[in-house]
Design a protein around this motif. Structure first.
Motif, PDB file in Angstrom:
ATOM      1  N   PRO A   1       0.820  -0.950   0.338  1.00 37.47           N
ATOM      2  CA  PRO A   1      -0.275  -0.366   0.127  1.00 37.47           C
ATOM      3  C   PRO A   1       0.625   1.036  -0.044  1.00 37.47           C
ATOM      4  O   PRO A   1       0.194   2.435  -0.952  1.00 37.47           O
ATOM      5  N   GLU A   2       2.084   1.399   0.605  1.00 39.95           N
ATOM      6  CA  GLU A   2       2.937   2.167   0.459  1.00 39.95           C
ATOM      7  C   GLU A   2       3.454   3.041  -0.745  1.00 39.95           C
ATOM      8  O   GLU A   2       3.228   4.314  -0.944  1.00 39.95           O
ATOM      9  N   LEU A   3       2.790   1.850  -1.427  1.00 36.73           N
ATOM     10  CA  LEU A   3       3.542   2.313  -2.913  1.00 36.73           C
ATOM     11  C   LEU A   3       2.417   3.146  -3.507  1.00 36.73           C
ATOM     12  O   LEU A   3       2.662   4.226  -4.979  1.00 36.73           O
ATOM     13  N   GLY A   4       1.170   3.596  -3.063  1.00 35.79           N
ATOM     14  CA  GLY A   4      -0.227   4.311  -3.583  1.00 35.79           C
ATOM     15  C   GLY A   4       0.945   5.863  -3.786  1.00 35.79           C
ATOM     16  O   GLY A   4       0.791   6.545  -4.255  1.00 35.79           O
ATOM     17  N   THR A   5       1.729   5.810  -2.560  1.00 33.76           N
ATOM     18  CA  THR A   5       2.036   7.878  -2.992  1.00 33.76           C
ATOM     19  C   THR A   5       3.271   7.431  -4.082  1.00 33.76           C
ATOM     20  O   THR A   5       3.744   8.748  -4.994  1.00 33.76           O
ATOM     21  N   VAL A   6       4.038   6.982  -4.737  1.00 35.18           N
ATOM     22  CA  VAL A   6       4.745   6.727  -6.145  1.00 35.18           C
ATOM     23  C   VAL A   6       3.303   6.610  -7.435  1.00 35.18           C
ATOM     24  O   VAL A   6       3.641   6.941  -7.974  1.00 35.18           O
ATOM     25  N   ALA A   7       2.584   6.166  -7.093  1.00 29.88           N
ATOM     26  CA  ALA A   7       1.318   5.913  -8.028  1.00 29.88           C
ATOM     27  C   ALA A   7       0.873   7.961  -8.072  1.00 29.88           C
ATOM     28  O   ALA A   7       0.783   8.387  -8.902  1.00 29.88           O
ATOM     29  N   ASP A   8       0.743   8.057  -6.937  1.00 30.73           N
ATOM     30  CA  ASP A   8      -0.104   9.751  -7.046  1.00 30.73           C
ATOM     31  C   ASP A   8       0.944  10.430  -7.531  1.00 30.73           C
ATOM     32  O   ASP A   8       0.456  11.502  -8.111  1.00 30.73           O
ATOM     33  N   ALA A   9       2.245  10.138  -7.355  1.00 29.78           N
ATOM     34  CA  ALA A   9       3.110  11.608  -8.032  1.00 29.78           C
ATOM     35  C   ALA A   9       3.568  11.103  -9.724  1.00 29.78           C
ATOM     36  O   ALA A   9       3.182  11.859 -10.084  1.00 29.78           O
ATOM     37  N   LEU A  10       2.929  10.415 -10.202  1.00 25.96           N
ATOM     38  CA  LEU A  10       3.281   9.671 -11.503  1.00 25.96           C
ATOM     39  C   LEU A  10       2.432   9.736 -12.315  1.00 25.96           C
ATOM     40  O   LEU A  10       2.402  10.586 -13.419  1.00 25.96           O
TER      41      LEU A  10
END
Length: 360
Positions: A39-48
């Motif tokens: 779930p922490e990778l949601g911030t990567v998805a948000d940024a991209l």
């Protein structure tokens, strides 16, 4: 725009919206996959998602699309999706470029490395926030380059057709990378020659902005050698003119339109054609000031105005504007009499004006 183009050329054939839709669908799939990993990778998805969908001129897919259509290629959603992969090459280059230049903003928003550094500070994590931001930007830029491959191969274009166009796609990505390195190297060596600045403009931006997307579209359509030669004759000078406009905006642009602080290229020490021309033509005192202040991250507005005055009074700004006009005329002349579809000829002529007269 020409009288036959009542809408901006990047919007012809609904292209911008179609490219954006393709990118959004792909990013949604990538979000689902990443968050299933952690779930922490949601911030990567948000940024991209914010970076890729939150702006951009979509010029590269436009050149690719009209290069394809100009060679007689039939419109399809699969082709548009394949060409949308060019936006991930662009995203990778910009994320890495902002990091190398230590730029604070991109399109008026925090650059990716600043965004992740701020996230680190806000969460009060251990370690050094800026280092976390820099590491994150390297990885996200790399991820975009990987995704450019993935979107191209998942576009639905016949694999044989993709294979035919693949060498152009690969060469384009190699060229922009070595162009970025030459830019970094030139700032370190302080090479101030106009020839060096022109080579960097050609490889860092010109080829992958115009010529290679055109040739990529041409390869997808299996265009003949004669048309590919026309695209190079149009694309190389136009790409250089595009980069020269970027250089002018990097010194004289309105931050409200460029999304970057005024004079950012001067703080970053960019050895552009504009700066090289000023160093070549200004007085010894002006040259000393440029040498001393160029690349000073603490350069304030007063210092920027001093350097702008040197660039203007030396004739470098006028020389750059004349070169932009000459290169644009050369690009447009290559289209005259060329054997390509009439609508594509019209749109490519309009794209040349948009690329070289822009304010952002």
């Amino acid at each position: 725009m020409t009288a036959s183009a009542p809408v901006p050329p990047v919007d012809r054939a609904g292209l911008r919206q179609r490219v954006d839709s393709s990118l959004a669908r792909f990013l949604a799939r990538q979000r689902a996959w990443m968050t299933s990993v952690d779930p922490e990778l949601g911030t990567v998805a948000d940024a991209l998602e914010a970076f890729v969908l939150g702006g951009g001129k979509r010029l590269r897919p436009a050149f690719g699309y009209w290069g394809y259509r100009g060679a007689g290629g039939a419109d399809s959603e699969e082709i548009v999706s394949g060409l949308a992969a060019l936006e991930f090459v662009q995203a990778s280059a910009l994320i890495h470029d902002d990091l190398m230049d230590r730029s604070d903003t991109r399109r008026g928003e925090p650059s990716v490395h600043r965004r992740f550094a701020a996230q680190h500070r806000a969460a009060n994590w251990s370690g050094e926030p800026d280092g976390f931001g820099e590491s994150s930007a390297i990885l996200l830029g790399d991820l975009c380059l990987v995704w450019s491959d993935e979107l191209l191969h998942d576009s639905g274009i016949d694999p044989t057709v993709v294979g035919r166009a693949r060498p152009v796609f690969d060469e384009m990505r190699s060229e922009v990378t070595i162009g970025q390195y030459l830019d970094v190297l030139t700032q370190a060596t302080r090479d101030t020659s106009v020839d060096r600045a022109s080579k960097i403009a050609r490889y860092k931006s010109a080829k992958y902005t115009v010529e290679r997307p055109l040739l990529f579209g041409a390869a997808l359509a299996d265009a003949p050698a004669a048309l590919r030669a026309v695209y190079s004759a149009y694309g190389l000078p136009l790409g250089e003119a595009f980069q020269l406009r970027d250089d002018v905006l990097g010194v004289f642009g309105d931050p409200g339109q460029t999304g970057k602080p005024a004079g950012d290229d001067l703080r970053e020490g960019k050895r552009t054609f504009l700066v090289a021309a000023a160093l070549e033509a200004t007085s010894p005192a002006g040259r000393e000031l440029l040498d001393t202040r160029l690349g000073d991250p603490g350069l304030d507005q007063a210092g920027i105005e001093v350097l702008r005055e040197i660039i203007t009074s030396s004739g470098a700004l006028d020389r750059t504007e004349r070169r932009i006009a000459t290169l644009t005329d050369s690009a447009l002349a290559a289209l005259v009499g060329a054997d390509l579809e009439p609508e594509a000829r019209e749109v490519l002529a309009d794209l040349a004006i948009v690329a070289t007269r822009r304010k952002d």
